[in-house]
Design a protein around this motif. Sequence first.
Motif, mmCIF file in Angstrom:
data_model
loop_
_atom_site.group_PDB
_atom_site.id
_atom_site.type_symbol
_atom_site.label_atom_id
_atom_site.label_comp_id
_atom_site.label_asym_id
_atom_site.label_seq_id
_atom_site.Cartn_x
_atom_site.Cartn_y
_atom_site.Cartn_z
ATOM 1 N N UNK A 127 -134.480 32.906 -72.853
ATOM 2 C CA UNK A 127 -134.399 31.966 -71.874
ATOM 3 C C UNK A 127 -134.968 30.552 -72.024
ATOM 4 N N UNK A 128 -134.529 29.430 -71.693
ATOM 5 C CA UNK A 128 -135.015 28.286 -71.605
ATOM 6 C C UNK A 128 -136.147 28.066 -70.788
ATOM 7 N N UNK A 129 -137.197 27.897 -71.303
ATOM 8 C CA UNK A 129 -138.636 27.758 -70.452
ATOM 9 C C UNK A 129 -138.863 26.495 -69.583
ATOM 10 N N UNK A 130 -138.658 25.469 -70.482
ATOM 11 C CA UNK A 130 -138.885 23.999 -70.144
ATOM 12 C C UNK A 130 -137.976 23.181 -69.229
ATOM 13 N N UNK A 131 -138.186 22.373 -68.591
ATOM 14 C CA UNK A 131 -137.325 21.707 -67.623
ATOM 15 C C UNK A 131 -136.574 20.597 -68.269
ATOM 16 N N UNK A 132 -135.442 20.364 -67.893
ATOM 17 C CA UNK A 132 -134.516 19.090 -68.580
ATOM 18 C C UNK A 132 -133.678 18.458 -67.383
ATOM 19 N N UNK A 133 -134.686 17.570 -66.552
ATOM 20 C CA UNK A 133 -134.210 16.929 -65.541
ATOM 21 C C UNK A 133 -132.937 15.998 -65.573
ATOM 22 N N UNK A 134 -132.977 15.554 -66.983
ATOM 23 C CA UNK A 134 -132.241 14.495 -67.331
ATOM 24 C C UNK A 134 -130.593 14.902 -67.307
ATOM 25 N N UNK A 135 -130.305 16.446 -67.136
ATOM 26 C CA UNK A 135 -129.098 16.922 -67.131
ATOM 27 C C UNK A 135 -128.095 16.574 -65.876
ATOM 28 N N UNK A 136 -128.916 16.917 -64.849
ATOM 29 C CA UNK A 136 -128.283 16.474 -63.443
ATOM 30 C C UNK A 136 -129.205 16.434 -62.174
ATOM 31 N N UNK A 137 -130.312 16.381 -62.694
ATOM 32 C CA UNK A 137 -131.484 16.091 -61.418
ATOM 33 C C UNK A 137 -132.442 15.116 -61.903
ATOM 34 N N UNK A 138 -132.149 13.650 -62.232
ATOM 35 C CA UNK A 138 -133.392 12.856 -62.425
ATOM 36 C C UNK A 138 -134.399 12.654 -61.461
ATOM 37 N N UNK A 139 -134.088 13.169 -60.407
ATOM 38 C CA UNK A 139 -135.173 12.566 -59.405
ATOM 39 C C UNK A 139 -136.329 13.724 -59.535
ATOM 40 N N UNK A 140 -136.119 14.690 -60.229
ATOM 41 C CA UNK A 140 -137.347 15.759 -60.569
ATOM 42 C C UNK A 140 -137.152 17.098 -59.694
ATOM 43 N N UNK A 141 -138.406 17.471 -59.935
ATOM 44 C CA UNK A 141 -138.613 19.035 -59.203
ATOM 45 C C UNK A 141 -138.428 19.153 -57.780
ATOM 46 N N UNK A 142 -139.025 18.189 -57.011
ATOM 47 C CA UNK A 142 -138.954 18.084 -55.539
ATOM 48 C C UNK A 142 -137.723 17.974 -55.069
ATOM 49 N N UNK A 143 -136.917 17.160 -55.866
ATOM 50 C CA UNK A 143 -135.349 17.015 -55.377
ATOM 51 C C UNK A 143 -134.708 18.154 -55.447
ATOM 52 N N UNK A 144 -134.830 18.887 -56.573
ATOM 53 C CA UNK A 144 -134.124 20.279 -56.715
ATOM 54 C C UNK A 144 -134.772 21.201 -55.751
ATOM 55 N N UNK A 145 -136.125 21.282 -55.277
ATOM 56 C CA UNK A 145 -136.583 22.046 -54.333
ATOM 57 C C UNK A 145 -135.979 21.832 -52.908
ATOM 58 N N UNK A 146 -135.624 20.599 -52.718
ATOM 59 C CA UNK A 146 -135.055 20.202 -51.380
ATOM 60 C C UNK A 146 -133.594 20.574 -51.103
ATOM 61 N N UNK A 147 -132.884 20.439 -52.466
ATOM 62 C CA UNK A 147 -131.577 20.832 -52.310
ATOM 63 C C UNK A 147 -131.418 22.811 -52.180
ATOM 64 N N UNK A 148 -132.277 23.249 -52.636
ATOM 65 C CA UNK A 148 -132.292 24.784 -53.025
ATOM 66 C C UNK A 148 -132.790 25.426 -51.704
ATOM 67 N N UNK A 149 -133.735 24.645 -51.004
ATOM 68 C CA UNK A 149 -134.613 25.310 -49.942
ATOM 69 C C UNK A 149 -133.893 25.976 -49.133
ATOM 70 N N UNK A 150 -132.865 25.606 -48.503
ATOM 71 C CA UNK A 150 -131.956 26.015 -47.513
ATOM 72 C C UNK A 150 -131.379 27.635 -47.747
ATOM 73 N N UNK A 151 -131.595 27.746 -49.215
ATOM 74 C CA UNK A 151 -131.222 29.106 -49.616
ATOM 75 C C UNK A 151 -132.105 30.225 -49.005
#
Length: 661
Positions: free
Chosen positions: A194-218
């Motif tokens: 598995x790929x271990x590191x982050x690559x925000x440039x793919x489709x989440x340039x706002x970073x970790x907390x942006x991804x967290x905000x989108x995912x949290x409703x799950x």
Amino acid sequence: MSVAKTHSKTSSPSAGADLHKKFGTFLGVYTPSVLTILGVMMYLRFGWVVGNLGLILTMVLVVLASSITFVTGLSASAIATNMRVGVGGEYYMVSRSLGLELGGSIGIPLYLCRTLSLTLYAFGFAESVVFLWPAQWGAVSVPAIAAATIILTTAVAGKSAEASLKLQLPIMAAVGMSLVALAAGVLLGDTKAPEMGAHYERSAPEGFWYVFAVFFPAVTGFAVGIGMSGDLADPKRSIPRGTILAVVTGLAIYLLIPVLLGITDKVSPEELASLDPDAPPVWTKIALLGVWLIYPGMWGAILSSAFGSALGGPRVLQALASDGLLPKMLARTSRTGQPTIATWVTGAIALAAVALGDLNAVGRWVTVFFLTLYVTLNLAAAVESLTADPSYRPTIRVPWYVSFAGSAGAIAVMFLMSPLVCVIAVSAEVLLYIYLRRRRRISEETWGDARAGMWIAVTRYALLRLRNLSAKARNWRPQILLFSGDPTGHIGLCRMAAWLNQSRGIVTVRQVVEGHLADIDFDIGARRKEIDDALAAQGIVSFNHVDVVPDLEGGLIDVAQANGFAGLQSNTLMFGWPSSLDGLARVLRVMRSVSRIQKNTLIARLPASGEPAEKQRIDVWWRGKQRNGDLMLLFAHLVSRNPQWLQSKIVVRTIVDSEPD
């Protein structure tokens, strides 16, 4: 699953809950909760999360999000096992623990959570069916499909909660099959590291907390079962069991899915991170039998989550209306016990929210509203645990610091996601609280809450500290015990006492009645309330009591000795000027007696109007420090600090024995 049925022909809000079938732990709590957890975000955004964060940060995200919801679930369970939870779920718990005004300030955001969640799931369903849109029909409209989904879901939920919940049984089977298909597709195919590191440039340039905000409703779906509290046969038993089991189930599956998506060689990390609405979901490329097993589970889970929101939101609105915080018409129920009007209002707001644009935008707002709810729910459990009221006897006990940690974690996550949004959300709830606090209806609530216990605990701590501190000249202030034959007829005397302590010390107003308790012909409680209302109407803050004593003079001395507690005993007695010489002699005898217990005495003579006059000068007639001149100067200073006397001057006067002096 346990189902009980009661019979009634009324349709009032209070009776509505008894008209329809009551549900047990499995169908009423666990099933809607776990299906909402395993919903739209799992199918449509988990690959995006892994593709942007890598495996390690994805695991961190899952554990962090699930920890907040797990602690909140524990807090909710503790409160639920201590009370009969009515309609409104989390709102009901908070309002009965921390008061109606705080419950209302969180109940409205909770309602928006549920309503926006309906829009969220509708967008998720629309994204998942776009590829089926025939090309000859023209350009596809995701918002239009989302709107149609909201209308259909609202119609079913408004007709019957039982039908909505029973639809979830085959859906759960389909979701289970889709998860098995994903695991089989990965394990039967080629795998890679598995790929271990982050690559925000793919489709989440706002970073970790942006991804967290989108995912949290799950992970917020655990609260759906709590929202069905008014429809449960035994909420005290079903809520904790179903909620905790749903959270644990969701956590276990969410820790497995990133590993499966990370090690499969069927899709690249770039494909996982891609958000192409015209392409089938990435799971269909990985799972065994692809679209045949993934789509039924995905559509079923999304629609199940939508039904959960369409059921939960109106019930929060119904509870708010039943408590008088919103128009009563919203609390009306149909013959089957459904809050029909509230359901259609919810559907209309969810339709309007389609204008937010897309799944990610709606997901971030849902996250913010849910986090504010978790802050308050954990706080309610912590306060209940700290105050330890005799009535608080939950089956599940959660240490107060665990609940506080849940509140702190939710606040921290809100701030890290967006400091501005965090401030806006908290400010909005504070304004709601202030508004509801000012409404007269709030003061008419008929249940107790933990606030009284909290203030008792704080007061006890302060009194214990104060007991060991003796008042010095620097911080001495008058704690006034005012005796009045009729406080409601001597408002001016009470106002003067309030002037003297500047609303910082304590004014106690006592009406002392000569007689025997067995012979009195009036209600002491009613008389005290009459005094409370009269002084409050004049803006005078005081503690008021009515005492019946067999002998007036001895009774005054006894009350003076007994008044106060710890370091807050009264240090100054105040009387109005007696109307007779006998009365004056009595007051002077009391004055001489209480001087032996180091209490000062004031005798106030007011103008014929009964009100202290507002003048530009305060005269102090001084016969020397040994005759309490310092106390008179202090009182003059205290009076001069009140708004009515700010422009006044203090003039010290004395009488000399002879003109040469």
